[in-house]
Design a protein around this motif. Structure first.
Motif, PDB file in Angstrom:
ATOM      1  N   GLY A 198       0.604  -1.302   0.290  1.00 14.98           N
ATOM      2  CA  GLY A 198       0.050  -0.183   0.358  1.00 14.98           C
ATOM      3  C   GLY A 198       0.556   1.084   0.416  1.00 14.98           C
ATOM      4  N   SER A 202       1.155   4.404  -2.950  1.00  9.23           N
ATOM      5  CA  SER A 202       0.869   5.400  -2.801  1.00  9.23           C
ATOM      6  C   SER A 202       1.745   6.564  -3.006  1.00  9.23           C
ATOM      7  CB  SER A 202       0.695   5.937  -1.433  1.00  9.23           C
ATOM      8  OG  SER A 202      -0.587   4.710  -1.095  1.00  9.23           O
ATOM      9  N   SER A 205       1.367   6.987  -7.053  1.00  9.96           N
ATOM     10  CA  SER A 205      -0.049   6.441  -7.343  1.00  9.96           C
ATOM     11  C   SER A 205      -0.063   7.467  -8.803  1.00  9.96           C
ATOM     12  CB  SER A 205      -0.933   7.901  -6.374  1.00  9.96           C
ATOM     13  OG  SER A 205      -2.680   7.910  -6.357  1.00  9.96           O
ATOM     14  N   GLN A 223      -8.279   1.020 -11.040  1.00  9.54           N
ATOM     15  CA  GLN A 223      -9.685   1.235 -10.555  1.00  9.54           C
ATOM     16  C   GLN A 223      -9.453   1.262  -9.282  1.00  9.54           C
ATOM     17  OE1 GLN A 223     -13.191   3.620  -9.359  1.00  9.54           O
ATOM     18  NE2 GLN A 223     -12.240   3.474 -12.070  1.00  9.54           N
ATOM     19  N   GLY A 224      -8.417   2.058  -8.393  1.00 14.75           N
ATOM     20  CA  GLY A 224      -8.035   1.651  -7.076  1.00 14.75           C
ATOM     21  C   GLY A 224      -6.736   0.639  -7.227  1.00 14.75           C
ATOM     22  N   LEU A 225      -6.707  -0.255  -6.379  1.00 14.51           N
ATOM     23  CA  LEU A 225      -5.017  -0.832  -6.501  1.00 14.51           C
ATOM     24  C   LEU A 225      -5.208  -2.523  -6.390  1.00 14.51           C
ATOM     25  CD1 LEU A 225      -3.385   1.019  -3.205  1.00 14.51           C
ATOM     26  CD2 LEU A 225      -2.607   1.319  -5.738  1.00 14.51           C
ATOM     27  N   SER A 226      -6.914  -2.840  -6.566  1.00 13.70           N
ATOM     28  CA  SER A 226      -7.040  -3.927  -6.361  1.00 13.70           C
ATOM     29  C   SER A 226      -8.030  -4.357  -7.226  1.00 13.70           C
ATOM     30  CB  SER A 226      -7.713  -5.016  -5.302  1.00 13.70           C
ATOM     31  OG  SER A 226      -9.040  -3.850  -4.856  1.00 13.70           O
ATOM     32  N   ARG A 227      -8.725  -3.424  -8.047  1.00 13.12           N
ATOM     33  CA  ARG A 227      -9.575  -3.545  -9.862  1.00 13.12           C
ATOM     34  C   ARG A 227      -9.084  -2.681 -11.097  1.00 13.12           C
ATOM     35  NH1 ARG A 227     -14.201  -2.255 -11.244  1.00 13.12           N
ATOM     36  NH2 ARG A 227     -14.549  -0.451  -8.804  1.00 13.12           N
TER      37      ARG A 227
ATOM     38  N   LEU B 318      -4.989   4.727  -3.814  1.00 13.81           N
ATOM     39  CA  LEU B 318      -5.520   4.589  -2.627  1.00 13.81           C
ATOM     40  C   LEU B 318      -7.019   4.933  -1.969  1.00 13.81           C
ATOM     41  CD1 LEU B 318      -4.259   2.877  -0.458  1.00 13.81           C
ATOM     42  CD2 LEU B 318      -3.481   5.516   0.571  1.00 13.81           C
ATOM     43  N   GLN B 320      -9.125   5.849  -5.413  1.00 11.97           N
ATOM     44  CA  GLN B 320     -10.004   5.044  -5.691  1.00 11.97           C
ATOM     45  C   GLN B 320     -10.167   3.531  -5.039  1.00 11.97           C
ATOM     46  OE1 GLN B 320      -8.234   4.750  -9.420  1.00 11.97           O
ATOM     47  NE2 GLN B 320      -8.959   6.418 -10.484  1.00 11.97           N
ATOM     48  N   GLU B 321      -9.279   3.180  -4.341  1.00 16.78           N
ATOM     49  CA  GLU B 321      -9.291   2.314  -3.477  1.00 16.78           C
ATOM     50  C   GLU B 321     -10.420   2.089  -2.533  1.00 16.78           C
ATOM     51  OE1 GLU B 321      -7.848  -1.064  -4.608  1.00 16.78           O
ATOM     52  OE2 GLU B 321      -8.602  -2.022  -2.581  1.00 16.78           O
ATOM     53  N   ASN B 325     -13.764   0.190  -3.400  1.00 19.35           N
ATOM     54  CA  ASN B 325     -13.828  -0.917  -2.811  1.00 19.35           C
ATOM     55  C   ASN B 325     -14.159  -1.101  -1.798  1.00 19.35           C
ATOM     56  OD1 ASN B 325     -13.063  -2.099  -5.707  1.00 19.35           O
ATOM     57  ND2 ASN B 325     -10.650  -1.183  -5.261  1.00 19.35           N
TER      58      ASN B 325
END
Lengths: 530, 416, 281
Positions: A198, A202, A205, A223-227, B318, B320-321, B325
């Protein structure tokens, strides 16, 4: 007279400043200069790190100037004026200059940034998911060092469980043996790749959100860090024609530098615009737009009356109380003073709200206590009386304080002398005390006038301009120029800072002219008395 | 003089050395505007929401190894967010009402969020519609709110079917000295468009027409149209010169307080009023806002609280995460509900909590005809003039004059 | 008796009338603060079930204590600093003759009259850069806000002080100079003590102004622990549709306490009088 004589004999009793205290001054000066030097050095380091050369130059020049000023014996007035003036310039003059500059632009909601920002916003807002595309699970990884290595998106197709590595060059599937996938479908280990946690993600980013893996249908973005999803930009900027082109329909919006927006042939404008200079357009709008300029004169007259009544009324009330309590024979003066200053000690915005509720027609204290049934904020005259009353309540303690101090400064011998000469108390007040007071307090009265002229809270928190005539919801009977401007500039479709700045300048010119003229006239008076 | 110069030089040298040491020490640690090694996420909201979010934000931070800061802006949240973002001092995530979206988009302050089909289905459809603007979803909704009729069951055991019924029953209570006000619906000196809208819509009025696609059409202003004027005539009949149900002296400050003091039997308000009613131990019931007899059903505005991803934040990935999510998980939705009782948008969370809270289902039921607050930027031009027209009409002014003037002000401010 | 009435009694009468006028809204605020249901629509002076519950809720449920400390610190430091800066400038304006003196005086008066609609935007512009470069004086730091408030130090207060400086005779300065004092020593050791009343009044006014300021503090201090009283209190009531009015009134009363204390402390300087000070030397 005797007081002046007394003062003339005082010098013989004045303390000896030199001698013991002779070394303290220079020591203090050295310490302060050292402090200035230390602060300058502390401030310089971030500037150097950022390579902000103009800022560094300003800092050096300012520090050198301060040293020259304070280490040398000349320029004595400047030594006293510079500290306060420095703060004034940075924190008061700069906003004024900024406002003046803004008045010539179209700075408002939808036109806040520059053209590049608008283009980026339009493009980002137009990215949509390709219909029917896969919803990937994402892990951000890198082939090299977590802080600097090239980024890769390790995406898992939830249906086929195939893991692929996505880079700006494209998507390549990875052999199943090289990767470990957890239950949610995310990659937890991959040969040859370091996964970013994480914190590391960041730090990078920006790069992560900018990375787009090209695919036949569009590009895969995070879309974020997991999708991750496959998306297509609906609109793109074409530098050749300086326009935005819609990739599906082909419609174009061309950049119009005069209004600061992208405009299509049929007149449709894209919402995201940018700031452009518009010359005197804001000022001419003030004058030519009848909706704006029509009620202006009426508002200006009431504004003047309000400021005069507030200043004059508070002065009379405050002075009256100060005079009443001026005699040493009144016992409990300290207690009276403390209690009388209480309205000024209470937070003003809170008391304005309280007063507003006290004037409520059916439930307010004023109507209930006095058995009235006045629709206070419903009628123009009653609303005006109400706001002035509130201002009197809020402001007279200030005048009381200042008048008390000023009365202390007037030697009692003067009025005693006039009374010996046979004047009545009222005459000695009018002929002797009052002129002296006015000389001392005129700048305060002028400044109080200016403050009340632009006293936004006084109207906004109580009536907000009410009552409004049925045919004009923009301009009410208790509106000041400043509340009227606020409604015009900020009540409409988004904040219109450029227009508000132009009206600010206009209001300032009015107030400044009135103040300067009164100042000049009273200065002539001052010269008579000093 | 020589002592002096020497003294100055010595002290300066010392000062330089001292600050040089500290400055030098700072230097390698002072990065440029990139986030520090651990990563930082900044979330802004108003006071209530910031307080509710803090524990979850911390949990998110721990799970991802980053620091999360939740800050509260007390006033002008939307403007402060836009101004700060523009200058690069804004947050990464913003919490606010959905009607900000139009303005935020035109300022390039927020980015669209891409929710999976599965996520979209787990959210209440009217909330998703509310956060959709120009075909894109811009925020992740988490709670809704709308007006309803809250009545004192001791004074009024049955729910009125129409507003005329309400007025008749309330007048009887007033005559029997059981209540002193007919209806607690806040108006204020300058009107309140949000609270007036249910009655306005029931009587046939409308603010903006809709395009074929279902979006609001800023060029179709309904305020001065005959239907709206007729609607205002009906509102005037309820006003000070008519039934006395709508009064300008009932304001946001005293409307709920008058109800909790038992002085009026009917209150039109939202979920925020329930806490006070419970504190005052009033036996209450919730039902939809009644419309006019023979008119359309009353349509209160639906307000949807959402999370936004700031376009110019320093840590967008972050953000967006967090927003796409983390916010969409049931645990957070339930916890946010417990901090502030609003119907959660996440259907799973709503099902989970509605059993324990009977009021929730009633508010949602009162909102079944609700129409989302228009998110187009032009809506900002409507509130003030519409409210003032309402208050003028309640005081007895001619509806046609008031509405025509309001329409003129509004259309003068709408950009082409 | 009538002599007392005509000499002294009427003064008490005026003062009492003024007291009633001043205090009745405050009594109202007090009653709302004590009212557990905390509303303004009730018009009773002493509410039924009066309790200190609002005060307790305020102190325990919100960060009130920290806001209080922040406010007193920021207002105190900026009041002292701005009085000092103002006195320095007033000394120069009063005692020295230099080019631009009259214009400077007028300019001080006029600058503060400029409507500050765009102040917030300008502040963001400035402080975004400052926070990036020097976080210690940037957003959410009390020192940054104090520096910002010092921008308003020179203004009408300088005028007030200059007026008082003018009433101190030049002869004092001259005799001190003859005794070998530098201008700084004259300023610090002779003039400042003599103008103590105006320093006290200005200090009090600056303190009150700063402690009530909230538009700038609202955007500057976003961290809940860093907020000042005015911002925190505004957050309690504004935009909150369920009214915390009882707590708001309780907080308002508590906010007035430091100001009243400062006034009490400064009272003896305000009433000391110039003549008495001159005699004591």
């Amino acid at each position: 007279m005797t007081a002046l004589l007394e003062r003339e004999t005082v010098p013989a009793e004045a303390p000896e400043p030199s001698g013991r205290g002779g070394l303290a001054g220079p020591l203090v000066k050295i310490a302060l200069l050292g402090l200035v030097a230390g602060l300058a050095v502390w401030a310089a380091f971030p500037l150097i790190a950022e390579r902000a050369w103009p800022g560094l130059a300003v800092l050096l020049v300012a520090t050198a100037g301060l040293f020259y000023l304070y280490a040398g014996p000349r320029h004595i007035p400047a030594k006293y004026l510079i500290p306060g003036t420095l703060f004034l310039i940075v924190f008061q003059l700069f906003p004024v200059a900024y406002t003046a500059a803004t008045a010539f632009t179209n700075f408002s909601d939808g036109h806040r940034g520059d053209k590049q920002e608008a283009v980026v916003a339009i493009q980002t807002a137009s990215v949509t998911r390709v219909p029917g595309s896969t919803e990937y699970a994402l892990t951000v990884a890198t082939t090299g060092d977590p802080a600097t290595g090239a980024l890769t998106f390790l995406v898992t197709d939830p249906a086929s469980k195939v893991v692929s590595a996505g880079t700006p060059d494209g998507l390549t599937a990875l052999p199943a043996g090289d990767v470990t996938v957890n239950a949610a479908g995310r990659v937890t280990a991959a040969a040859g790749y370091t996964l970013l946690n994480g914190g590391q993600a960041s730090a990078r980013s920006r790069e992560i959100t900018d990375l787009a893996v090209p695919t036949p249908g569009g590009a895969i973005r995070s879309q974020g860090l997991s999708r991750a999803y496959e998306g297509k930009a609906g609109r793109a900027y074409d530098a050749g024609c300086d326009c935005i082109r819609d990739t599906t329909s082909g419609k174009t919006w061309t950049a119009d530098g005069e209004v600061g927006a992208f405009v299509a042939a049929d007149g449709e404008r894209l919402a995201q615009g940018w700031r452009v200079g518009v010359g005197l357009a804001n000022f001419t709008r003030l004058v030519s737009d009848s909706a704006v300029s029509g009620p202006f004169a009426r508002t200006l007259v009431w504004n003047l009356i309000f400021a005069l009544a507030s200043t004059g009324g508070t002065f009379v009330l405050g002075l009256g109380c100060a005079l009443a309590l001026h005699s040493p024979r009144v016992r409990g003066r300290a207690l009276y003073r403390t209690l009388l200053v209480l309205p000024y000690a209470m937070p003003s915005f809170a008391m304005l709200l309280v007063w507003r509720d006290m004037f409520n027609t059916d439930f307010g204290l004023i109507n209930n206590l006095f058995g009235l049934d006045v629709d206070w904020f419903g009628g123009a005259a009653s609303a005006r009386i109400a706001v002035i009353l509130v201002q009197l309540w809020l402001g007279y303690p200030y005048m009381f304080l200042v008048a008390t101090g000023a009365l202390q400064a007037i030697p009692p011998e003067l009025s005693e002398a006039s009374r010996i000469d046979g004047a009545s108390p009222w005459q000695s007040l009018r002929r002797v005390t009052l002129p002296l007071l006015l000389v001392a307090l005129t700048p305060l009265l002028i400044s109080s006038f200016a403050f009340n002229f632009n006293n936004f809270n006084a109207i906004y928190l109580t009536t907000d301009g009410a009552p409004f005539p049925a045919d004009n919801p923009a301009n009410g009977a208790t509106d000041l120029l400043i509340t009227y401007t606020y409604r015009l500039a900020f009540g409409g479709s988004g904040a219109q800072y450029g227009f508000a700045a132009a009206v600010s300048i206009f209001i300032f010119v009015i107030v400044a002219v009135i103040s300067t003229v009164s100042f000049r006239r009273t200065r002539r008076q001052e010269e008579v008395y000093s | 003089m020589r002592i002096r110069t020497a003294g100055v030089v010595t002290v300066l040298a010392l000062a330089l050395a001292a600050s040089g040491c500290s400055g030098g020490g700072d230097d390698p640690e002072t990065p440029t505007s990139a986030a520090p090694a651990g990563g930082k996420l900044v979330i802004w909201g108003d006071d209530k929401r910031a307080a509710a979010l803090k524990p979850f934000a911390e949990k998110f931070g721990q799970e991802n190894g980053v620091t999360v800061e939740v800050q509260a802006i007390s006033k002008d949240q939307q403007t402060t967010f836009v101004t700060a973002s523009q200058q690069g001092s804004g947050p990464d995530v913003m919490v606010g009402a959905h009607d900000w979206i139009g303005n935020l988009v035109q300022n390039g302050a927020i980015d669209p969020v891409q929710l999976t089909a599965e996520q979209l289905q787990s959210l209440a459809p009217n909330a998703v519609k509310a956060v959709t603007f120009n075909g894109q979803v811009y925020g992740v909704p988490y709670a809704t709110e709308n007006l309803a009729l809250i009545r004192n069951t001791k004074l009024a055991p049955t729910a009125p079917a129409t507003i005329e019924d309400l007025v008749a029953q309330a007048k009887k209570l007033k005559a029997d000295k059981k209540a002193s006000e007919i209806l607690c619906l806040q108006v204020g000196q300058n009107g309140d468009a949000y609270h007036a809208y249910p009655l306005f819509s029931s009587a046939g009025g409308y603010l903006f027409g809709t395009t074929a696609g279902g979006d609001y059409d800023k060029n179709d202003l309904g305020i001065a149209k005959p239907e709206s004027i007729a609607a205002f005539k009906k509102i005037q009949a309820l006003g000070e010169k008519g039934a006395g149900a709508l009064k300008r002296s009932i304001t946001v400050e005293n409307s709920i307080a008058t109800f909790t003091a038992g002085k009026c039997a009917y209150l039109v308000s939202g979920p925020w009023a329930i806490t006070d009613a419970k504190k005052a131990k009033i036996a209450y019931d919730i039902s939809p806002v009644p419309g006019f007899a023979g008119g359309k059903p009353a349509q209160p505005f639906l307000g949807v609280q959402s999370f936004y991803v700031a376009a110019k934040g320093k840590n967008k990935a972050l953000a967006q995460e967090f927003v796409t999510n983390y916010v969409t998980t049931p645990e957070l939705a339930v916890a946010l509900y417990q901090a502030e009782p609003r119907p959660p948008v996440l259907t799973a969370a709503y099902d989970q909590v509605k059993g324990t809270d009977p009021d929730l289902a009633k508010f949602v039921d009162a909102g079944k005809n609700a129409v989302p607050l228009p998110a187009i930027p032009e809506m900002a031009t409507v509130w003030d003039p519409f409210g003032k027209a309402e208050s003028a009409v309640i005081a007895g002014a001619d509806p046609k004059t008031a509405l025509t003037a309001a329409a003129k002000t509004i259309s003068g401010q709408i950009k082409p | 008796m009538t002599k007392w009435l005509s000499r002294v009694g009427w003064r008490h009468g005026v003062a009492l009338l003024a007291l009633v006028f001043s205090l009745f809204p405050i009594v109202f605020v007090v009653s709302a603060a004590l009212n557990p249901l905390g509303t303004l629509s009730s018009t009773e002076a002493v509410p039924t079930g009066a309790s200190l519950g609002n005060f307790a809720n305020l102190l325990s449920g919100t960060d009130f204590a920290r806001w209080f400390g922040n406010s007193v610190l920021i207002a105190g430091v900026s009041a002292v600093a701005s009085v000092f800066l103002s006195a320095l400038a007033a000394y120069a304006f009063s005692r020295m003759r230099f080019r631009g003196r009259r214009v400077g005086l007028l300019a001080l008066l006029l600058i503060q009259m400029f409507p500050q609609f765009l102040a917030i935007v300008a502040i963001f512009l400035m402080f975004s850069t400052i926070t990036d470069l020097w976080p210690a004086i940037g957003f959410n730091q009390a020192w940054g806000l104090i520096l910002l408030y010092l921008g308003g130090a020179l203004g009408v207060n300088t005028w007030l002080m200059k007026g008082f400086f003018d009433t101190v005779p030049r002869e004092l300065d001259e005799s001190a100079t003859m005794d070998g004092a530098s201008h700084a020593q004259t300023f610090f050791r002779i003039l400042l003590p003599l103008v103590a009343p105006v320093l006290a009044v200005t200090g009090l006014l600056a303190f009150i102004g700063t402690i009530n300021e909230f538009l700038i503090a609202n955007v500057f201090l976003t961290d809940t622990g860093a907020k000042t009283l005015s911002v925190g209190m505004y957050g309690l009531v504004a935009g909150e549709r369920d009214n915390n009015f009882g707590m708001f009134c309780a907080g308002t009363l508590l906010t007035a306490v430091p100001t009243v204390l400062v006034f009490q402390f400064l009272q003896r300087y305000i009433v000391n009088g110039l003549t008495a000070g001159a005699v004591k030397g």
